[in-house]
Structure formats: structure tokens, C-alpha cells
Design an enzyme around this catalytic site. Structure first.
Site, PDB file in Angstrom:
ATOM      1  N   GLY A   1       0.843  -1.188   0.000  1.00  0.00           N
ATOM      2  CA  GLY A   1       0.000   0.000   0.000  1.00  0.00           C
ATOM      3  C   GLY A   1       0.877   1.235   0.000  1.00  0.00           C
ATOM      4  N   GLN A  22       3.147  10.009   0.933  1.00  0.00           N
ATOM      5  CA  GLN A  22       4.423   9.287   1.110  1.00  0.00           C
ATOM      6  C   GLN A  22       5.385   9.553  -0.054  1.00  0.00           C
ATOM      7  OE1 GLN A  22       2.518   5.275   2.118  1.00  0.00           O
ATOM      8  NE2 GLN A  22       4.452   5.214   3.236  1.00  0.00           N
ATOM      9  N   CYS A  65       6.013  -0.120   7.650  1.00  0.00           N
ATOM     10  CA  CYS A  65       5.637   0.991   6.787  1.00  0.00           C
ATOM     11  C   CYS A  65       6.821   1.368   5.914  1.00  0.00           C
ATOM     12  CB  CYS A  65       5.219   2.183   7.652  1.00  0.00           C
ATOM     13  SG  CYS A  65       4.800   3.652   6.705  1.00  0.00           S
ATOM     14  N   LEU A  66       6.542   1.616   4.635  1.00  0.00           N
ATOM     15  CA  LEU A  66       7.626   1.997   3.721  1.00  0.00           C
ATOM     16  C   LEU A  66       8.300   3.300   4.149  1.00  0.00           C
ATOM     17  CD1 LEU A  66       5.880   1.125   0.332  1.00  0.00           C
ATOM     18  CD2 LEU A  66       7.709  -0.157   1.456  1.00  0.00           C
ATOM     19  N   HIS A  70      -4.435   1.736   7.376  1.00  0.00           N
ATOM     20  CA  HIS A  70      -3.070   2.267   7.541  1.00  0.00           C
ATOM     21  C   HIS A  70      -2.848   3.421   6.549  1.00  0.00           C
ATOM     22  CE1 HIS A  70       1.470   1.539   8.068  1.00  0.00           C
ATOM     23  NE2 HIS A  70       1.432   2.255   6.956  1.00  0.00           N
ATOM     24  N   GLU A  71      -3.290   3.221   5.302  1.00  0.00           N
ATOM     25  CA  GLU A  71      -3.105   4.286   4.287  1.00  0.00           C
ATOM     26  C   GLU A  71      -3.990   5.493   4.584  1.00  0.00           C
ATOM     27  OE1 GLU A  71      -0.520   3.860   2.730  1.00  0.00           O
ATOM     28  OE2 GLU A  71      -0.396   1.690   2.882  1.00  0.00           O
ATOM     29  N   HIS A  81      -2.254   7.555   6.966  1.00  0.00           N
ATOM     30  CA  HIS A  81      -1.241   8.392   6.297  1.00  0.00           C
ATOM     31  C   HIS A  81      -1.892   9.661   5.747  1.00  0.00           C
ATOM     32  CE1 HIS A  81       2.569   6.269   6.211  1.00  0.00           C
ATOM     33  NE2 HIS A  81       2.030   5.160   5.744  1.00  0.00           N
TER      34      HIS A  81
HETATM   35 NI    NI Z   1       2.842   3.237   5.695  1.00  0.00          NI
END
Ligand code: NI
Length: 169
Positions: A46, A51, A89-90, A131-132, A135
Site C-alpha cells: 500500500g 508518502q 511501513c515503507l 493504515h493508508e 497516512h
Molecule cells: Ni505506511
């Protein structure tokens, strides 16, 4: 299409709630293509637009193989149940934590053609979308993790059924 740089957690844009998308122009379509490519390249499941430094309410998700989901201006309309799961998380590389999320959600949004959609998902896809959506609101999983998990512990817990996910989202 082009890869975009994924910002890490000390970048201030990740902390600013994103703006609603009003116009689905070619810049937005290019952004969505780039987000999908960037998510796959990073082996994430995701990615939220902020991000990659664009403060717009857009998320992409890959809840299963060959499944791609694009949600624009997502809103959670219904939520049921709660479940603990491990998230990474990225934008927070190498860190994992246990996060309590709704188990089943109904989300309304626009798809990439601008058509209103309403989806009901549960389990991992719900976790990814929540989660997204966090963000998009300027929230990171580390803000709400009930416990951070040591990478060594993560390895040993992978055998356990208790672990629902440990993907970077
Ligand atoms: Ni994330």
C-alpha cells in the site's frame, strides 16, 4: 511512468492532513501510475500520495496478487470488530509494531475514473486501507502501535498463527 522517492518518517509532509482531490486531471492519473509502480518496486502492499510528497487524498493498495486498488478521497463509513496485527511501513523502514485495527470496514471513495465506489473489506485488505487512510490524515502506525516489535522477535514469531501480517504498508 516513473518511480517516485518514498519519504521517510521525519519528513513534515507526512504529518499534514492531505487535501481532497477535486479534479481528476492527467497529473493525478500520472501520480496514480507512479504510486502503483513505486509501491511494487518497494515490495509494499500500500502507498499514500503524501508518502511520495504529494499532499492529496489518494491511496493505492495491493491486497492480493494481481489486485490493485485505487481509492481517491476515501471515507470510512462503517467499521466492525477489532484485531491486533503486525505492521511495518515503507516510510518507517525496518520497524514493526502491533496495531489494533477494525477487522471489517466499508469505505466510500472515487475510483481512478472518478466513479463513486463503496467497498467492504475485512482482514488484511482492511488493515492496509486503514493504515493508508491514517497516512492521508497525517498519522503514522508508530503513533498508535500498542507495542513495537524487535526484528529478532519478528523472525521467531513468524511461525505463530497469531501473526496476521508483517508487510510494509
Ligand atoms: Ni505506511
Amino acid at each position: 511512468m516513473a518511480l517516485r522517492q518514498i519519504l521517510n518518517n521525519n519528513h513534515p509532509v507526512l504529518r499534514i492532513p492531505t487535501q481532497e482531490v477535486k479534479k481528476l486531471n492527467s497529473a493525478v492519473q500520472n501520480l496514480i501510475d507512479d504510486m502503483i509502480e513505486t509501491m511494487h518496486e518497494a515490495e509494499g502492499v500500500g502507498l499514500a500520495a503524501n508518502q511520495v510528497g504529494v499532499s492529496k487524498s489518494i491511496l493505492v493498495a495491493c491486497p492480493g496478487q494481481d489486485q490493485e486498488l485505487v481509492l481517491i478521497n476515501p471515507r470510512c463509513e462503517k467499521a466492525e470488530g477489532e484485531e491486533l496485527g503486525i505492521e511495518g511501513c515503507l516510510s518507517v523502514p525496518g520497524e514493526y509494531g502491533q496495531v489494533l485495527r477494525y477487522q471489517k470496514i466499508t469505505v466510500s471513495a472515487l475510483d481512478r475514473e472518478g466513479k463513486p465506489v463503496r467497498i467492504e473489506v475485512e482482514g488484511l485488505p482492511a488493515r492496509i486501507i486503514l493504515h493508508e487512510m491514517d497516512h492521508l490524515a497525517g498519522v503514522l502506525f508508530t503513533d498508535k502501535a500498542v507495542r513495537m516489535i524487535d526484528p529478532e522477535e519478528l523472525k521467531s514469531e513468524q511461525q505463530s498463527d497469531e501473526i496476521k501480517s508483517e508487510e510494509q504498508i
